[in-house]
Write an enzyme that holds these catalytic residues in place. Structure first.
Site, PDB file in Angstrom:
ATOM      1  N   GLN A  29      -6.414   0.379  -7.084  1.00 46.02           N
ATOM      2  CA  GLN A  29      -5.937  -0.113  -8.285  1.00 46.02           C
ATOM      3  C   GLN A  29      -6.486   0.550  -9.424  1.00 46.02           C
ATOM      4  O   GLN A  29      -5.055   0.603 -10.434  1.00 46.02           O
ATOM      5  CB  GLN A  29      -5.568  -1.659  -8.121  1.00 46.02           C
ATOM      6  CG  GLN A  29      -4.737  -2.422  -9.053  1.00 46.02           C
ATOM      7  CD  GLN A  29      -4.684  -3.638  -9.798  1.00 46.02           C
ATOM      8  OE1 GLN A  29      -4.425  -4.302  -8.020  1.00 46.02           O
ATOM      9  NE2 GLN A  29      -5.430  -4.726  -9.819  1.00 46.02           N
ATOM     10  N   SER A  38      -8.209  13.403 -48.317  1.00 39.24           N
ATOM     11  CA  SER A  38      -9.384  12.930 -47.969  1.00 39.24           C
ATOM     12  C   SER A  38      -9.487  11.269 -49.097  1.00 39.24           C
ATOM     13  O   SER A  38      -8.808  11.883 -50.276  1.00 39.24           O
ATOM     14  CB  SER A  38     -10.773  13.622 -48.905  1.00 39.24           C
ATOM     15  OG  SER A  38     -11.930  12.584 -48.893  1.00 39.24           O
ATOM     16  N   LYS A  69      -4.402   4.491 -12.168  1.00 35.65           N
ATOM     17  CA  LYS A  69      -3.041   3.924 -12.617  1.00 35.65           C
ATOM     18  C   LYS A  69      -3.351   4.079 -14.080  1.00 35.65           C
ATOM     19  O   LYS A  69      -2.876   4.474 -14.619  1.00 35.65           O
ATOM     20  CB  LYS A  69      -2.017   2.523 -12.405  1.00 35.65           C
ATOM     21  CG  LYS A  69      -1.350   2.964 -11.166  1.00 35.65           C
ATOM     22  CD  LYS A  69      -0.581   1.624 -10.589  1.00 35.65           C
ATOM     23  CE  LYS A  69      -1.814   0.738  -9.799  1.00 35.65           C
ATOM     24  NZ  LYS A  69      -2.128   1.288  -9.042  1.00 35.65           N
ATOM     25  N   LYS A  92      -9.359  17.653 -50.739  1.00 39.88           N
ATOM     26  CA  LYS A  92      -9.701  18.046 -49.856  1.00 39.88           C
ATOM     27  C   LYS A  92      -8.092  18.110 -49.333  1.00 39.88           C
ATOM     28  O   LYS A  92      -7.429  16.974 -49.103  1.00 39.88           O
ATOM     29  CB  LYS A  92     -10.611  17.046 -49.568  1.00 39.88           C
ATOM     30  CG  LYS A  92     -12.035  17.382 -48.978  1.00 39.88           C
ATOM     31  CD  LYS A  92     -12.776  17.034 -48.720  1.00 39.88           C
ATOM     32  CE  LYS A  92     -12.669  17.732 -47.347  1.00 39.88           C
ATOM     33  NZ  LYS A  92     -12.801  17.186 -45.693  1.00 39.88           N
ATOM     34  N   ASN A 124      -6.893  18.132 -44.733  1.00 43.57           N
ATOM     35  CA  ASN A 124      -8.386  17.820 -43.478  1.00 43.57           C
ATOM     36  C   ASN A 124      -7.117  18.766 -42.439  1.00 43.57           C
ATOM     37  O   ASN A 124      -5.923  17.814 -42.436  1.00 43.57           O
ATOM     38  CB  ASN A 124      -8.536  17.069 -43.121  1.00 43.57           C
ATOM     39  CG  ASN A 124     -10.011  16.210 -44.387  1.00 43.57           C
ATOM     40  OD1 ASN A 124     -10.509  17.373 -44.972  1.00 43.57           O
ATOM     41  ND2 ASN A 124      -9.437  15.361 -44.740  1.00 43.57           N
ATOM     42  N   THR A 155     -16.256  38.070 -31.064  1.00 44.33           N
ATOM     43  CA  THR A 155     -16.812  37.744 -29.582  1.00 44.33           C
ATOM     44  C   THR A 155     -17.932  37.457 -30.176  1.00 44.33           C
ATOM     45  O   THR A 155     -18.437  38.274 -31.418  1.00 44.33           O
ATOM     46  CB  THR A 155     -17.259  39.475 -28.528  1.00 44.33           C
ATOM     47  OG1 THR A 155     -17.499  40.345 -29.428  1.00 44.33           O
ATOM     48  CG2 THR A 155     -15.260  39.691 -27.992  1.00 44.33           C
ATOM     49  N   HIS A 156     -18.461  36.455 -29.794  1.00 44.30           N
ATOM     50  CA  HIS A 156     -19.885  35.661 -29.967  1.00 44.30           C
ATOM     51  C   HIS A 156     -18.979  35.398 -31.716  1.00 44.30           C
ATOM     52  O   HIS A 156     -20.200  34.835 -32.381  1.00 44.30           O
ATOM     53  CB  HIS A 156     -21.173  36.957 -29.980  1.00 44.30           C
ATOM     54  CG  HIS A 156     -20.942  37.047 -28.866  1.00 44.30           C
ATOM     55  ND1 HIS A 156     -21.543  37.196 -27.798  1.00 44.30           N
ATOM     56  CD2 HIS A 156     -20.090  37.815 -28.478  1.00 44.30           C
ATOM     57  CE1 HIS A 156     -21.903  38.268 -26.905  1.00 44.30           C
ATOM     58  NE2 HIS A 156     -21.225  39.062 -27.288  1.00 44.30           N
ATOM     59  N   ASN A 186       0.590  -1.214  -0.514  1.00 44.91           N
ATOM     60  CA  ASN A 186       0.149  -0.042  -0.218  1.00 44.91           C
ATOM     61  C   ASN A 186       1.004   1.242   0.136  1.00 44.91           C
ATOM     62  O   ASN A 186       0.627   1.995  -0.847  1.00 44.91           O
ATOM     63  CB  ASN A 186      -0.829  -0.043   1.648  1.00 44.91           C
ATOM     64  CG  ASN A 186      -1.667  -1.330   1.382  1.00 44.91           C
ATOM     65  OD1 ASN A 186      -1.876  -1.877   0.566  1.00 44.91           O
ATOM     66  ND2 ASN A 186      -2.454  -1.661   2.431  1.00 44.91           N
ATOM     67  N   GLU A 240      -7.712  18.611 -35.544  1.00 41.23           N
ATOM     68  CA  GLU A 240      -9.310  17.586 -34.882  1.00 41.23           C
ATOM     69  C   GLU A 240      -9.069  16.439 -33.232  1.00 41.23           C
ATOM     70  O   GLU A 240     -10.199  16.709 -33.014  1.00 41.23           O
ATOM     71  CB  GLU A 240     -10.123  16.686 -35.884  1.00 41.23           C
ATOM     72  CG  GLU A 240     -10.537  17.917 -36.896  1.00 41.23           C
ATOM     73  CD  GLU A 240     -10.969  17.344 -38.352  1.00 41.23           C
ATOM     74  OE1 GLU A 240     -12.212  17.714 -38.667  1.00 41.23           O
ATOM     75  OE2 GLU A 240     -10.458  16.728 -39.317  1.00 41.23           O
TER      76      GLU A 240
HETATM   77  N1  ARG Z   1      -1.865  -3.599  -7.550  1.00 40.48           N
HETATM   78  C1  ARG Z   1      -2.283  -3.120  -6.210  1.00 40.48           C
HETATM   79  C2  ARG Z   1      -2.545  -1.579  -6.454  1.00 40.48           C
HETATM   80  O1  ARG Z   1      -2.385  -1.413  -7.392  1.00 40.48           O
HETATM   81  C3  ARG Z   1      -1.398  -2.791  -5.125  1.00 40.48           C
HETATM   82  C4  ARG Z   1      -0.915  -2.493  -4.258  1.00 40.48           C
HETATM   83  C5  ARG Z   1      -2.191  -3.908  -3.540  1.00 40.48           C
HETATM   84  N2  ARG Z   1      -2.767  -3.872  -1.949  1.00 40.48           N
HETATM   85  C6  ARG Z   1      -3.163  -4.226  -1.354  1.00 40.48           C
HETATM   86  N3  ARG Z   1      -3.414  -4.675  -0.352  1.00 40.48           N
HETATM   87  N4  ARG Z   1      -4.244  -5.047  -1.982  1.00 40.48           N
HETATM   88  O2  ARG Z   1      -3.170  -0.930  -5.628  1.00 40.48           O
END
Ligand code: ARG
Length: 467
Positions: A328, A283, A331, A289, A291, A161-162, A116, A296
């Site tokens: 988790q 295109s 990430k 064209k 583009n 403006t607008h 953790n 975009e």
């Molecule tokens: N892979 C976990 C995460 O990304 C790591 C931490 C996991 N901790 C746990 N108590 N299961 O959060």
């Protein structure tokens, strides 16, 4: 599921059988958190050094762990170490490989820490690096903006403006507005960096540890500016990620607004810019064209980053303290936001650098063929003592009659002007010429050429700031 399968080698003796393979896959994060491996190794090396420093393990053991971790790094870099779903996550993967390399001493690495605080450390180390790289990219973007602005101080462009013609501008002034936005982005990331750069390492699973660790020592080794003061907060705080996603969203807002303008400017209706071949696409069916795919796509990618911000807020709002596996999910959101912002910044920098040619003749005609000098007629009278509101009403009438006669303000004869108001003199023509209209807006921060030159100088100085 077979009851005969061996107990998971990951968990304690409490477990008797292995995870269902589908659940193992569902639970695993290795597929994406492998991106953190170098940070995980750096964090583990600092932790091992601290364990030796405080006498929790011997210095010989500490050295074996650090060297073994270095070998894991090399194996990963050279492509020999490619952990799969059986490792669950990058933290287990590294610890296991380390133990294969150095033997039983590897099992000491996890003393006085938890995944953790480990994952929180890795994520912060990653984001801290990315923030600095994005700041460098923002500087590159600004350099191109300023270079372009330098070339176009006296190029006029209609101001809106607008999305209605309002007053003409120096094109440099328009470009420098984006400099200001990107400067705030750069500063904002610097402020956020301070709060990302705080070490949760040593918070343990949630409550700290019984070992005499030295959290400031690991923080110093990892170049963190501070340590979390509360272990529960340390393992469960993701404010830093949300703050980053806010900053990333604002960068995307800015890039998207610029994209929208470029898309408009490149349209036949505006025709203010031509897209060069290196940044435009064709295109598959319409041979005529060209583009604006780059702006975009940038405009389109904004949704992902906003989505990640929203997702992260929702992820956090109901979580009881402290760590929950929900975390988790932080990430992939973070990684994708980083990748997206970086790709968009790079593409927009190239687009500004070599993808656009401003059609200066067309821009010149554009500002000469409208009523965007109407305010200047009112200002002209107001400067001669006519109350502004009165002057404003009078010019409104002039615009109306001119429109009905298909004329522009510059087409009125001096007699006509004088009939409208005796205060008009021959110098009205000079006062409403577009270049003069722009030059005259010399108030601080305005589009007057003098102001713009000053702003350009200041921008160059601000761009060299390092903090
Ligand atoms: N892979 C976990 C995460 O990304 C790591 C931490 C996991 N901790 C746990 N108590 N299961 O959060």
């Amino acid at each position: 599921m077979s009851n005969a399968s061996p107990a998971s080698s990951t968990w304690s003796q409490r477990f008797e059988s292995a995870l269902h393979p589908a659940i193992a896959r569902f639970n695993a994060s290795i597929e994406f958190d492998i991106a953190l491996i170098e940070y995980d190794i750096n964090g583990s090396q600092a932790h091992a050094r601290m364990l030796a420093h405080t006498g929790i393990i011997s210095s010989d053991e500490g050295e074996q762990l650090v060297a073994g971790l270095e070998q894991v790094r090399q194996e990963y870099r050279q492509g020999y170490f490619t952990p799969g779903v059986e490792a669950e996550d990058v933290h287990f993967a590294v610890e296991r490989r380390l133990t294969e390399i150095v033997g039983d001493v590897g099992k000491k690495l996890h003393t006085a820490r938890s995944r953790n605080d480990q994952v929180g450390t890795d994520t912060r180390l990653y984001l801290r690096d990315q923030i600095q790289q994005i700041r460098v990219q923002l500087r590159d973007f600004q350099t191109v903006l300023v270079t372009l602005a330098d070339q176009h101080v006296e190029t006029l462009i209609p101001g809106y403006t607008h999305l209605q013609r309002a007053q003409p501008l120096s094109l440099a002034h328009h470009l420098l507005a984006y400099f200001e936005m990107s400067q705030r982005d750069w500063e904002r990331l610097g402020e956020i960096h301070r709060r990302v750069n705080v070490s949760p390492l040593g918070s343990g699973a949630l409550a700290g540890t019984t070992f005499p660790i030295d959290r400031h020592y690991t923080a110093q080794l990892l170049d963190f500016g501070d340590v979390y003061a509360n272990s529960l907060d340390g393992v469960s705080d993701r404010d830093f990620a949300i703050e980053f996603l806010c900053a990333a969203s604002l960068i995307m807002v800015h890039l998207s607004r610029l994209s929208e303008e470029i898309i408009l400017w490149a349209s036949q209706e505006f025709s203010f810019v031509t897209l060069t071949d290196s940044c435009a696409t064709g295109s598959s069916i319409m041979p005529q064209k060209k583009n604006p795919d780059v702006p975009e796509l940038v405009r389109g990618k904004v949704g992902r980053v906003f989505g990640h911000l929203q997702g992260m807020l929702v992820l956090m709002k109901g979580l009881p303290l402290a760590y929950n596996k929900d975390l988790q999910e932080d990430k992939e959101a973070l990684f994708d936001a980083v990748t997206t912002v970086r790709a968009c910044l790079e593409a927009m920098t190239i687009l500004l650098q070599e993808g656009l040619e401003f059609r200066t003749a067309r821009l010149h005609d554009a500002v000469n063929e409208d009523f965007s000098n109407a305010t200047d007629v009112a200002d002209y009278l107001a400067a001669k003592g006519v109350p502004f509101r009165e002057a404003y009403n009078l010019v409104g009438k002039v615009v109306k009659t001119s429109l009905s006669q298909g004329k522009l303000l510059k087409d009125l004869t001096l007699d006509e002007w004088k009939r409208l108001h005796p205060a008009f003199e021959a110098d009205i023509y000079a006062a409403i010429a577009p270049a003069q209209v722009v030059a005259a807006r010399n108030s601080y921060g305005g589009t007057g050429f003098e102001q713009v030159r000053q702003a350009l100088q200041t921008a160059k100085v601000r761009m060299n700031q390092t903090s």
